[in-house]
Design a protein around this motif. Structure first.
Motif, PDB file in Angstrom:
ATOM      1  N   GLU A 166     109.398  54.688  40.796  1.00  0.00           N
ATOM      2  CA  GLU A 166     108.949  54.723  39.396  1.00  0.00           C
ATOM      3  C   GLU A 166     107.712  55.610  39.234  1.00  0.00           C
ATOM      4  O   GLU A 166     107.530  56.250  38.193  1.00  0.00           O
ATOM      5  CB  GLU A 166     108.645  53.312  38.893  1.00  0.00           C
ATOM      6  CG  GLU A 166     109.867  52.412  38.758  1.00  0.00           C
ATOM      7  CD  GLU A 166     110.756  52.809  37.591  1.00  0.00           C
ATOM      8  OE1 GLU A 166     110.319  53.613  36.751  1.00  0.00           O
ATOM      9  OE2 GLU A 166     111.895  52.303  37.517  1.00  0.00           O
ATOM     10  N   LEU A 167     106.876  55.647  40.253  1.00  0.00           N
ATOM     11  CA  LEU A 167     105.658  56.465  40.185  1.00  0.00           C
ATOM     12  C   LEU A 167     105.933  57.911  40.574  1.00  0.00           C
ATOM     13  O   LEU A 167     105.273  58.822  40.083  1.00  0.00           O
ATOM     14  CB  LEU A 167     104.590  55.870  41.104  1.00  0.00           C
ATOM     15  CG  LEU A 167     104.138  54.459  40.743  1.00  0.00           C
ATOM     16  CD1 LEU A 167     103.181  53.922  41.796  1.00  0.00           C
ATOM     17  CD2 LEU A 167     103.488  54.428  39.370  1.00  0.00           C
ATOM     18  N   PHE A 216     105.124  47.516  31.552  1.00  0.00           N
ATOM     19  CA  PHE A 216     106.351  47.949  32.213  1.00  0.00           C
ATOM     20  C   PHE A 216     107.162  46.744  32.678  1.00  0.00           C
ATOM     21  O   PHE A 216     108.388  46.678  32.480  1.00  0.00           O
ATOM     22  CB  PHE A 216     105.997  48.849  33.400  1.00  0.00           C
ATOM     23  CG  PHE A 216     107.141  49.165  34.321  1.00  0.00           C
ATOM     24  CD1 PHE A 216     108.058  50.153  33.994  1.00  0.00           C
ATOM     25  CD2 PHE A 216     107.287  48.484  35.524  1.00  0.00           C
ATOM     26  CE1 PHE A 216     109.113  50.442  34.858  1.00  0.00           C
ATOM     27  CE2 PHE A 216     108.334  48.769  36.383  1.00  0.00           C
ATOM     28  CZ  PHE A 216     109.247  49.750  36.049  1.00  0.00           C
ATOM     29  N   GLU A 232      99.371  49.496  31.632  1.00  0.00           N
ATOM     30  CA  GLU A 232     100.689  50.113  31.773  1.00  0.00           C
ATOM     31  C   GLU A 232     101.642  49.335  32.679  1.00  0.00           C
ATOM     32  O   GLU A 232     102.826  49.193  32.368  1.00  0.00           O
ATOM     33  CB  GLU A 232     100.541  51.548  32.283  1.00  0.00           C
ATOM     34  CG  GLU A 232     101.813  52.351  32.123  1.00  0.00           C
ATOM     35  CD  GLU A 232     101.653  53.795  32.548  1.00  0.00           C
ATOM     36  OE1 GLU A 232     102.256  54.662  31.899  1.00  0.00           O
ATOM     37  OE2 GLU A 232     100.918  54.057  33.528  1.00  0.00           O
ATOM     38  N   TYR A 233     101.156  48.840  33.815  1.00  0.00           N
ATOM     39  CA  TYR A 233     102.059  48.125  34.715  1.00  0.00           C
ATOM     40  C   TYR A 233     102.553  46.825  34.094  1.00  0.00           C
ATOM     41  O   TYR A 233     103.747  46.509  34.133  1.00  0.00           O
ATOM     42  CB  TYR A 233     101.387  47.831  36.053  1.00  0.00           C
ATOM     43  CG  TYR A 233     102.290  47.091  37.023  1.00  0.00           C
ATOM     44  CD1 TYR A 233     103.337  47.746  37.655  1.00  0.00           C
ATOM     45  CD2 TYR A 233     102.100  45.728  37.283  1.00  0.00           C
ATOM     46  CE1 TYR A 233     104.174  47.066  38.537  1.00  0.00           C
ATOM     47  CE2 TYR A 233     102.926  45.051  38.163  1.00  0.00           C
ATOM     48  CZ  TYR A 233     103.969  45.722  38.788  1.00  0.00           C
ATOM     49  OH  TYR A 233     104.797  45.042  39.647  1.00  0.00           O
ATOM     50  N   LEU A 275     106.120  55.231  33.896  1.00  0.00           N
ATOM     51  CA  LEU A 275     104.744  55.018  34.344  1.00  0.00           C
ATOM     52  C   LEU A 275     104.084  56.364  34.594  1.00  0.00           C
ATOM     53  O   LEU A 275     104.462  57.093  35.505  1.00  0.00           O
ATOM     54  CB  LEU A 275     104.735  54.174  35.617  1.00  0.00           C
ATOM     55  CG  LEU A 275     105.281  52.756  35.439  1.00  0.00           C
ATOM     56  CD1 LEU A 275     105.443  52.063  36.779  1.00  0.00           C
ATOM     57  CD2 LEU A 275     104.375  51.940  34.527  1.00  0.00           C
ATOM     58  N   MET A 323      97.170  51.344  37.409  1.00  0.00           N
ATOM     59  CA  MET A 323      98.080  51.461  36.266  1.00  0.00           C
ATOM     60  C   MET A 323      97.600  50.640  35.073  1.00  0.00           C
ATOM     61  O   MET A 323      97.713  51.078  33.927  1.00  0.00           O
ATOM     62  CB  MET A 323      99.495  51.037  36.678  1.00  0.00           C
ATOM     63  CG  MET A 323     100.205  52.055  37.541  1.00  0.00           C
ATOM     64  SD  MET A 323     101.895  51.545  37.962  1.00  0.00           S
ATOM     65  CE  MET A 323     101.586  50.413  39.320  1.00  0.00           C
TER      66      MET A 323
END
Length: 278
Positions: free
Chosen positions: A74-75, A263, A259-260, A81, A253
């Motif tokens: 995902e990163l 998500f 953000e995390y 993200l 994040m």
């Protein structure tokens, strides 16, 4: 393996212009050392008209090539993200031994940059550098590296015993003494293979690294509970230092727009929606 090593490079404030569009991601070969070219994904860029997003850069030099990369997908892909960029360095098809990882890191320090095919990151732009290694049959290498490393220049080693799959296990379960008891009687060089086999029997669908990324909070709690080191400061069986790296990723994040956590909420809502459809 010492766990208190800190990078001492100057940090530079970075802001990335954003547009509401999918970022272009390209597979590019890295050339950070004479060990050989290694595939690394790098973000080409994206823009957004209503503001800017500060981002951090993390370089991960990994002994394992597949599960570790999937965990960080995902990163690496930068689709949802975007507050954290990961440059993933390994050797396709066979991974890297600790000595090879150390050589790559030494070459990066000497050159002052991580050189990709179409993008260079200066070392002082890096917020963090992690080196991920299994204990497996590499115990002696890890001890020697630990004893010889200059802590003023060192990146942070993240070591798992017997292998990275113990971290994935903690993201799903938390009873290693029962679930993984057979590892104790296995030869040290074969424990990683046995751990992979056990993972497929303990968790439906196996130790999926993509799902594990969504369950880092559980993994951190479970990993910390069972963490222990030997007299050489190498993690004991069932122990991993991945909780340190995972906590860094979550904190970084969440520092930008939570953000995390957001998500994870989106993923949970999507999974519930899929269940209702079934």
């Amino acid at each position: 393996m010492p766990t208190d090593r800190k990078l001492n490079y100057g940090r530079r404030t970075r802001e990335l212009d954003l547009q509401p569009q999918s970022p272009a991601v390209a597979e590019v070969p890295a050339q950070p050392s004479e060990v050989g070219a290694m595939p690394v994904r790098a973000l080409k860029g994206y823009e957004k008209t209503d503001g800017t997003l500060s981002y951090s850069i993390v370089c991960v030099i990994s002994g394992g090539e597949r599960k570790e990369k999937d965990f960080l997908r995902e990163l690496i892909r930068q689709k949802e993200l975007r507050s954290l960029r990961v440059a993933f360095v390994s050797k396709e098809g066979q991974g890297l031994q600790p000595y090879q990882m150390e050589a790559i890191w030494a070459a990066i320090r000497q050159s002052g940059e991580v050189a990709l095919a179409n993008q260079h990151y200066q070392l002082d732009e890096m917020d963090k550098v992690f080196l991920l290694s299994d204990v497996d049959e590499f115990y002696d290498q890890l001890v020697k590296i630990s004893n010889e490393s200059d802590n003023q220049e060192a990146a942070q080693w993240i070591v798992s015993n017997p292998c990275f799959e113990i971290w994935l296990y903690y993201c799903f379960k938390n009873d290693p003494e029962t679930d993984l008891e057979s590892l104790k009687s296995s030869d040290a060089a074969k424990r990683s293979q046995e751990m992979k086999h056990l993972g497929n029997t303990l968790v439906p669908g196996g130790l999926n690294p993509l799902r594990a990324f969504e369950q880092m909070a559980e993994g951190i709690a479970h990993s910390r509970e069972h963490y222990a080191e030997d007299e050489q400061r190498i993690p004991l069986l069932y122990a991993t230092q991945m909780h340190e790296m995972a906590q860094y990723l979550i904190n970084t994040m969440n520092r930008t727009a939570n953000e995390y956590n957001e998500f994870i909420q989106r993923k949970q809502a999507w999974r519930e929606k899929m269940k209702r459809k079934d």
